[in-house]
Design a protein around this motif. Structure first.
Motif, PDB file in Angstrom:
ATOM      1  N   CYS A 145      -3.096  -2.086   1.149  1.00 50.82           N
ATOM      2  CA  CYS A 145      -2.418  -0.988   1.824  1.00 50.82           C
ATOM      3  C   CYS A 145      -2.882  -0.875   3.272  1.00 50.82           C
ATOM      4  O   CYS A 145      -3.985  -1.302   3.640  1.00 50.82           O
ATOM      5  N   LYS A 146      -2.041  -0.277   4.090  1.00 49.76           N
ATOM      6  CA  LYS A 146      -2.358  -0.039   5.500  1.00 49.76           C
ATOM      7  C   LYS A 146      -3.626   0.782   5.667  1.00 49.76           C
ATOM      8  O   LYS A 146      -4.345   0.636   6.660  1.00 49.76           O
ATOM      9  N   ASP A 147      -3.929   1.648   4.679  1.00 47.79           N
ATOM     10  CA  ASP A 147      -5.118   2.504   4.775  1.00 47.79           C
ATOM     11  C   ASP A 147      -6.403   1.772   4.405  1.00 47.79           C
ATOM     12  O   ASP A 147      -7.479   2.372   4.393  1.00 47.79           O
ATOM     13  N   GLY A 148      -6.319   0.475   4.088  1.00 48.18           N
ATOM     14  CA  GLY A 148      -7.501  -0.308   3.753  1.00 48.18           C
ATOM     15  C   GLY A 148      -7.792  -0.389   2.270  1.00 48.18           C
ATOM     16  O   GLY A 148      -8.661  -1.157   1.850  1.00 48.18           O
ATOM     17  N   ASN A 149      -7.070   0.379   1.457  1.00 50.00           N
ATOM     18  CA  ASN A 149      -7.288   0.340   0.010  1.00 50.00           C
ATOM     19  C   ASN A 149      -6.583  -0.856  -0.618  1.00 50.00           C
ATOM     20  O   ASN A 149      -5.489  -1.248  -0.218  1.00 50.00           O
ATOM     21  N   VAL A 150      -7.243  -1.423  -1.627  1.00 53.34           N
ATOM     22  CA  VAL A 150      -6.698  -2.556  -2.375  1.00 53.34           C
ATOM     23  C   VAL A 150      -6.543  -2.123  -3.825  1.00 53.34           C
ATOM     24  O   VAL A 150      -7.443  -1.497  -4.391  1.00 53.34           O
ATOM     25  N   LYS A 151      -5.383  -2.438  -4.421  1.00 55.77           N
ATOM     26  CA  LYS A 151      -5.158  -2.112  -5.819  1.00 55.77           C
ATOM     27  C   LYS A 151      -4.940  -3.388  -6.622  1.00 55.77           C
ATOM     28  O   LYS A 151      -4.316  -4.340  -6.144  1.00 55.77           O
ATOM     29  N   LYS A 190       5.845   1.892   0.346  1.00 58.50           N
ATOM     30  CA  LYS A 190       4.618   2.171  -0.420  1.00 58.50           C
ATOM     31  C   LYS A 190       4.629   1.560  -1.816  1.00 58.50           C
ATOM     32  O   LYS A 190       3.796   1.909  -2.652  1.00 58.50           O
ATOM     33  N   THR A 191       5.554   0.645  -2.083  1.00 55.81           N
ATOM     34  CA  THR A 191       5.636   0.042  -3.403  1.00 55.81           C
ATOM     35  C   THR A 191       5.492  -1.475  -3.353  1.00 55.81           C
ATOM     36  O   THR A 191       5.646  -2.108  -2.299  1.00 55.81           O
ATOM     37  N   VAL A 192       5.208  -2.025  -4.529  1.00 56.21           N
ATOM     38  CA  VAL A 192       5.260  -3.465  -4.788  1.00 56.21           C
ATOM     39  C   VAL A 192       6.312  -3.672  -5.867  1.00 56.21           C
ATOM     40  O   VAL A 192       6.378  -2.902  -6.827  1.00 56.21           O
ATOM     41  N   LYS A 193       7.158  -4.704  -5.708  1.00 50.30           N
ATOM     42  CA  LYS A 193       8.220  -4.950  -6.683  1.00 50.30           C
ATOM     43  C   LYS A 193       8.146  -6.392  -7.189  1.00 50.30           C
ATOM     44  O   LYS A 193       7.890  -7.322  -6.421  1.00 50.30           O
ATOM     45  N   LEU A 194       8.388  -6.534  -8.491  1.00 52.56           N
ATOM     46  CA  LEU A 194       8.476  -7.843  -9.124  1.00 52.56           C
ATOM     47  C   LEU A 194       9.942  -8.130  -9.422  1.00 52.56           C
ATOM     48  O   LEU A 194      10.624  -7.340 -10.074  1.00 52.56           O
ATOM     49  N   GLY A 218       1.774   3.666  -6.457  1.00 52.60           N
ATOM     50  CA  GLY A 218       0.441   4.246  -6.427  1.00 52.60           C
ATOM     51  C   GLY A 218      -0.195   4.243  -5.057  1.00 52.60           C
ATOM     52  O   GLY A 218      -1.115   5.022  -4.800  1.00 52.60           O
ATOM     53  N   HIS A 219       0.285   3.378  -4.163  1.00 52.37           N
ATOM     54  CA  HIS A 219      -0.234   3.370  -2.795  1.00 52.37           C
ATOM     55  C   HIS A 219       0.279   4.595  -2.035  1.00 52.37           C
ATOM     56  O   HIS A 219       1.376   5.093  -2.300  1.00 52.37           O
ATOM     57  N   ASN A 220      -0.515   5.045  -1.069  1.00 53.73           N
ATOM     58  CA  ASN A 220      -0.174   6.233  -0.282  1.00 53.73           C
ATOM     59  C   ASN A 220       0.317   5.900   1.120  1.00 53.73           C
ATOM     60  O   ASN A 220       0.547   6.804   1.925  1.00 53.73           O
ATOM     61  N   ASP A 221       0.450   4.610   1.422  1.00 56.04           N
ATOM     62  CA  ASP A 221       0.899   4.197   2.758  1.00 56.04           C
ATOM     63  C   ASP A 221       1.594   2.850   2.613  1.00 56.04           C
ATOM     64  O   ASP A 221       1.737   2.315   1.510  1.00 56.04           O
ATOM     65  N   SER A 222       2.002   2.271   3.740  1.00 57.59           N
ATOM     66  CA  SER A 222       2.688   0.982   3.734  1.00 57.59           C
ATOM     67  C   SER A 222       1.836  -0.079   3.042  1.00 57.59           C
ATOM     68  O   SER A 222       0.628  -0.165   3.280  1.00 57.59           O
ATOM     69  N   VAL A 223       2.470  -0.891   2.204  1.00 53.85           N
ATOM     70  CA  VAL A 223       1.786  -2.008   1.551  1.00 53.85           C
ATOM     71  C   VAL A 223       2.082  -3.253   2.371  1.00 53.85           C
ATOM     72  O   VAL A 223       3.233  -3.672   2.493  1.00 53.85           O
ATOM     73  N   LEU A 224       1.027  -3.831   2.960  1.00 49.48           N
ATOM     74  CA  LEU A 224       1.202  -4.888   3.959  1.00 49.48           C
ATOM     75  C   LEU A 224       1.018  -6.292   3.398  1.00 49.48           C
ATOM     76  O   LEU A 224       1.501  -7.263   3.984  1.00 49.48           O
TER      77      LEU A 224
END
Length: 381
Positions: A330-336, A292-296, A310-316
């Motif tokens: 995100c897997k749930d369709g949300n974009v951040k 559920k994270t993004v890393k730099l 901040g994502h609530n599911d897998s970040v694809l």
């Protein structure tokens, strides 16, 4: 832990920079552990089963991991911490709009991959078919048939031909105009997940068989097999003239020397499968994961510069936009949307309902997202 003079209890060689203490007290290089399953038999004493999550949470291992994942913010590029520019960009993203395109309906097939071609059409992988579509009409203009299972990725080569890879264990080269298969490459022993073109006109592929292969198309020959991942290799990309980056379900990214086949660096910190990554102009890497994270990541040191939470599911999916913002899907369709330099969160919006299957950056004012149901949205700032 200073590992410069210690030996691994498994291979009896100098410990790698990332070492893991096992519950029985032995210390081994992390790469030796079978991370494909969360539970596996101890590789040294063979007397007990190791739960990998519990092993990582041991105090010694937590401390060692912290040395690799420094959760620090990057200093802002704005002078005197002036966030006027950032606030202006937040306003820009609040004006985001999209135009929707619905391609000819495939009632039983899901769209898994797409790209926008230099000619302006969309190329897609749907089931075992490859299609090229006109954007303005939503109609198919080319269809490439020959794979016997799901196509995972498709790209246009510099010479205009098409390359694809599939769950049927093969890579195929297609003539764009005639739609004929020119070449089939075999050698992987499991699903082929990704295929890219190298600067020397060879191609490179990654697979669920845990390997990466470099191919000479003219000679129809595998030149090199890169081994080092302990699980599915999901994505690969060229970094510079002679380096390759790979992302795996073993929770690591790796950088490889394409001349020697040597693994130069391993990036450790994600707690679950890594799906995709993007490469910044300076060579740093940004990755996304089932954790559920993004890393730099800092390319030079291999350390994590920042974790975006901040994502609530897998970040694809993750992409760099205009070299200043991060787009994570995100897997749930949300974009951040995040500010790359400060780590500031900018905005969340729904990319597709119910699911988002891909993202493609067009330019610094436009990007395209897709759904499994063949719906595309062209987003404009």
């Amino acid at each position: 832990m200073n590992t410069n003079y210690l030996l691994c209890d498994f291979c009896n060689q100098n410990l790698a920079s990332m070492a893991i203490t096992l519950p029985c007290g032995f210390v081994v290089c992390l790469d030796h552990l079978n991370m494909k399953n969360n539970s596996f038999k101890c590789i040294v004493c063979h007397d007990h089963v190791i739960d990998f999550e519990q092993c990582l949470n041991m105090p010694k291992n937590r401390k060692n991991l912290k040395n690799f994942e420094t959760q620090i913010y990057i200093d802002p590029v704005y002078p005197n911490n002036n966030f006027t520019e950032l606030n202006n960009r937040i306003g820009k993203w609040n004006q985001l709009s999209y135009y929707q395109i619905n391609l000819t309906n495939h009632p039983t097939l899901r769209l898994f991959y797409f790209e926008i071609l230099p000619t302006g059409e969309i190329i897609t992988a749907t089931g075992n078919l490859i299609n090229i579509w006109q954007i303005n009409t939503g109609n198919v203009i080319k269809t490439y048939q020959g794979h016997s299972s799901k196509v995972h990725m498709v790209k246009m080569l510099k010479n205009g031909n098409i390359v694809s890879c599939s769950a049927d264990l093969t890579i195929k080269i297609w003539h764009r105009e005639t739609e004929k298969c020119l070449l089939t490459l075999t050698g992987h022993t499991d699903w082929v997940n990704c295929v890219i073109e190298l600067p020397n006109s060879c191609i490179c592929s990654s697979s669920d068989d845990q390997t990466i292969k470099v191919w000479d198309i003219d000679k129809q020959l595998c030149l090199m097999t890169l081994k080092g991942h302990n699980n599915y290799v999901h994505t690969i990309a060229v970094s510079g003239e002679n380096e390759l980056v790979s992302a795996s379900a073993d929770r690591t990214l790796k950088i490889w020397n394409l001349t020697t086949g040597e693994c130069i660096r391993t990036f450790i910190g994600h707690q679950n499968w890594i799906h995709r990554f993007d490469i910044l102009n300076n060579g740093d890497i940004i990755s996304c994961s089932d954790d559920k994270t993004v890393k730099l990541w800092d390319k030079a040191s291999g350390k994590c510069k920042h974790t975006f939470r901040g994502h609530n599911d897998s970040v694809l999916h993750v992409k760099i936009f205009d070299n200043r913002e991060v787009i994570s899907c995100c897997k749930d369709g949300n974009v951040k949307i995040w500010d790359l330099n400060t780590g500031e969160f900018i905005r969340t919006f729904v990319g597709h309902e119910p699911s988002l299957s891909g993202i493609f950056i067009v330019n610094n004012r436009q990007f395209v997202t897709s759904s499994y149901e063949h719906t595309f949205r062209i987003w404009n700032l």
